[in-house]
Design a protein around this motif. Structure first.
Motif, PDB file in Angstrom:
ATOM      1  N   HIS A   6       0.864  -1.177   0.000  1.00 51.92           N
ATOM      2  CA  HIS A   6       0.000   0.000   0.000  1.00 51.92           C
ATOM      3  C   HIS A   6       0.898   1.223   0.000  1.00 51.92           C
ATOM      4  O   HIS A   6       1.885   1.271   0.744  1.00 51.92           O
ATOM      5  CB  HIS A   6      -0.907   0.011   1.231  1.00 51.92           C
ATOM      6  CG  HIS A   6      -1.940  -1.064   1.191  1.00 51.92           C
ATOM      7  ND1 HIS A   6      -3.263  -0.811   0.931  1.00 51.92           N
ATOM      8  CD2 HIS A   6      -1.849  -2.406   1.355  1.00 51.92           C
ATOM      9  CE1 HIS A   6      -3.935  -1.949   0.939  1.00 51.92           C
ATOM     10  NE2 HIS A   6      -3.098  -2.935   1.193  1.00 51.92           N
ATOM     11  N   VAL A   7       0.565   2.204  -0.820  1.00 48.05           N
ATOM     12  CA  VAL A   7       1.329   3.449  -0.888  1.00 48.05           C
ATOM     13  C   VAL A   7       0.393   4.595  -0.547  1.00 48.05           C
ATOM     14  O   VAL A   7      -0.688   4.703  -1.123  1.00 48.05           O
ATOM     15  CB  VAL A   7       1.945   3.672  -2.293  1.00 48.05           C
ATOM     16  CG1 VAL A   7       2.674   5.011  -2.349  1.00 48.05           C
ATOM     17  CG2 VAL A   7       2.897   2.536  -2.649  1.00 48.05           C
ATOM     18  N   VAL A  24       3.546  11.432  -6.635  1.00 42.23           N
ATOM     19  CA  VAL A  24       4.000  10.032  -6.728  1.00 42.23           C
ATOM     20  C   VAL A  24       2.796   9.089  -6.713  1.00 42.23           C
ATOM     21  O   VAL A  24       2.702   8.155  -7.526  1.00 42.23           O
ATOM     22  CB  VAL A  24       4.987   9.695  -5.592  1.00 42.23           C
ATOM     23  CG1 VAL A  24       5.228   8.194  -5.483  1.00 42.23           C
ATOM     24  CG2 VAL A  24       6.305  10.436  -5.802  1.00 42.23           C
ATOM     25  N   ALA A  25       1.845   9.338  -5.820  1.00 42.73           N
ATOM     26  CA  ALA A  25       0.664   8.480  -5.723  1.00 42.73           C
ATOM     27  C   ALA A  25      -0.141   8.511  -7.023  1.00 42.73           C
ATOM     28  O   ALA A  25      -0.609   7.469  -7.502  1.00 42.73           O
ATOM     29  CB  ALA A  25      -0.197   8.915  -4.540  1.00 42.73           C
ATOM     30  N   VAL A  38      -2.927   2.248  -4.020  1.00 43.03           N
ATOM     31  CA  VAL A  38      -2.494   3.622  -3.798  1.00 43.03           C
ATOM     32  C   VAL A  38      -3.621   4.438  -3.175  1.00 43.03           C
ATOM     33  O   VAL A  38      -4.774   4.347  -3.611  1.00 43.03           O
ATOM     34  CB  VAL A  38      -2.071   4.281  -5.127  1.00 43.03           C
ATOM     35  CG1 VAL A  38      -1.620   5.713  -4.906  1.00 43.03           C
ATOM     36  CG2 VAL A  38      -0.957   3.474  -5.795  1.00 43.03           C
ATOM     37  N   THR A  39      -3.267   5.234  -2.169  1.00 41.33           N
ATOM     38  CA  THR A  39      -4.209   6.137  -1.526  1.00 41.33           C
ATOM     39  C   THR A  39      -3.620   7.537  -1.525  1.00 41.33           C
ATOM     40  O   THR A  39      -2.475   7.729  -1.105  1.00 41.33           O
ATOM     41  CB  THR A  39      -4.505   5.701  -0.073  1.00 41.33           C
ATOM     42  OG1 THR A  39      -5.021   4.373  -0.084  1.00 41.33           O
ATOM     43  CG2 THR A  39      -5.504   6.628   0.586  1.00 41.33           C
ATOM     44  N   LEU A  60       3.402  -0.899   4.049  1.00 41.76           N
ATOM     45  CA  LEU A  60       2.875   0.438   3.793  1.00 41.76           C
ATOM     46  C   LEU A  60       4.045   1.360   3.509  1.00 41.76           C
ATOM     47  O   LEU A  60       4.996   1.430   4.291  1.00 41.76           O
ATOM     48  CB  LEU A  60       2.080   0.957   4.996  1.00 41.76           C
ATOM     49  CG  LEU A  60       1.639   2.431   4.928  1.00 41.76           C
ATOM     50  CD1 LEU A  60       0.676   2.655   3.761  1.00 41.76           C
ATOM     51  CD2 LEU A  60       1.004   2.846   6.245  1.00 41.76           C
ATOM     52  N   ILE A  61       3.972   2.056   2.383  1.00 38.31           N
ATOM     53  CA  ILE A  61       4.981   3.049   2.014  1.00 38.31           C
ATOM     54  C   ILE A  61       4.306   4.412   2.078  1.00 38.31           C
ATOM     55  O   ILE A  61       3.300   4.640   1.400  1.00 38.31           O
ATOM     56  CB  ILE A  61       5.532   2.788   0.599  1.00 38.31           C
ATOM     57  CG1 ILE A  61       6.148   1.398   0.507  1.00 38.31           C
ATOM     58  CG2 ILE A  61       6.531   3.873   0.201  1.00 38.31           C
ATOM     59  CD1 ILE A  61       6.441   0.942  -0.912  1.00 38.31           C
ATOM     60  N   ILE A  62       4.853   5.304   2.889  1.00 38.19           N
ATOM     61  CA  ILE A  62       4.318   6.655   3.026  1.00 38.19           C
ATOM     62  C   ILE A  62       5.299   7.600   2.344  1.00 38.19           C
ATOM     63  O   ILE A  62       6.484   7.621   2.688  1.00 38.19           O
ATOM     64  CB  ILE A  62       4.148   7.035   4.503  1.00 38.19           C
ATOM     65  CG1 ILE A  62       3.198   6.056   5.201  1.00 38.19           C
ATOM     66  CG2 ILE A  62       3.645   8.477   4.634  1.00 38.19           C
ATOM     67  CD1 ILE A  62       3.149   6.194   6.706  1.00 38.19           C
ATOM     68  N   VAL A  63       4.815   8.381   1.381  1.00 36.27           N
ATOM     69  CA  VAL A  63       5.667   9.309   0.635  1.00 36.27           C
ATOM     70  C   VAL A  63       5.247  10.734   0.973  1.00 36.27           C
ATOM     71  O   VAL A  63       4.065  11.082   0.862  1.00 36.27           O
ATOM     72  CB  VAL A  63       5.559   9.078  -0.894  1.00 36.27           C
ATOM     73  CG1 VAL A  63       6.478  10.030  -1.639  1.00 36.27           C
ATOM     74  CG2 VAL A  63       5.871   7.629  -1.247  1.00 36.27           C
TER      75      VAL A  63
END
Length: 151
Positions: A6-7, A24-25, A38-39, A60-63
């Protein structure tokens, strides 16, 4: 199919480079790989914790844009311990809540050093290039290629 990655794109797309997480998302959504969900969280990621918890993600990847005292466009993995307060542009107190609510999920925070944070809907050239590079890294599952933020 159970989505493994999940991003979350965090930011404010009307404040120049602060919108890099959203950019990015949106790129990842357009590419729509089946193994990535993607959220676009904008500046309220805490609103997405409960829905994420129900999905029981593995990763979970948080950008987000991050003030790291590095050249604009620098990309770093940020340990949770360093993420609160001064580093991420959104002062993300939700991370404490996230840790208590999401179990058995590996959380990776990716920060991109902004160049500008004034009123604008465009990213600076260096941050735009970094965002495109990060999308390729995420698609290739090569987050370990991003250096960690060190003091």
């Amino acid at each position: 199919m159970n989505v493994k990655i999940h991003v979350w794109g965090v930011g404010n797309s009307t404040l120049g480079d602060d919108g890099v997480g959203i950019f990015v998302a949106k790129m990842l959504k357009r590419l729509s790989p089946p193994y990535i969900e993607v959220t676009i969280c904008e500046s309220v990621p805490e609103n997405f914790i409960l829905p994420l918890r129900r999905k029981k993600p593995q990763e979970l990847i948080i950008v987000d844009a991050a003030l790291m005292n590095l050249p604009p466009g620098s990309i770093r993995r940020i340990p949770l311990a360093q993420s609160e307060g001064f580093v991420l542009t959104h002062s993300l107190p939700f991370l404490t809540l996230l840790e208590s609510q999401i179990k058995n999920c590996h959380v990776t925070i990716i920060g991109i050093q902004p160049e500008t944070r004034g009123f604008s809907t465009k990213l600076s050239t260096s941050v735009h290039e970094a965002a495109r590079k990060l999308v390729k890294i995420i698609m290739a599952s090569r987050l370990h290629d991003i250096p960690p933020l060190t003091n």
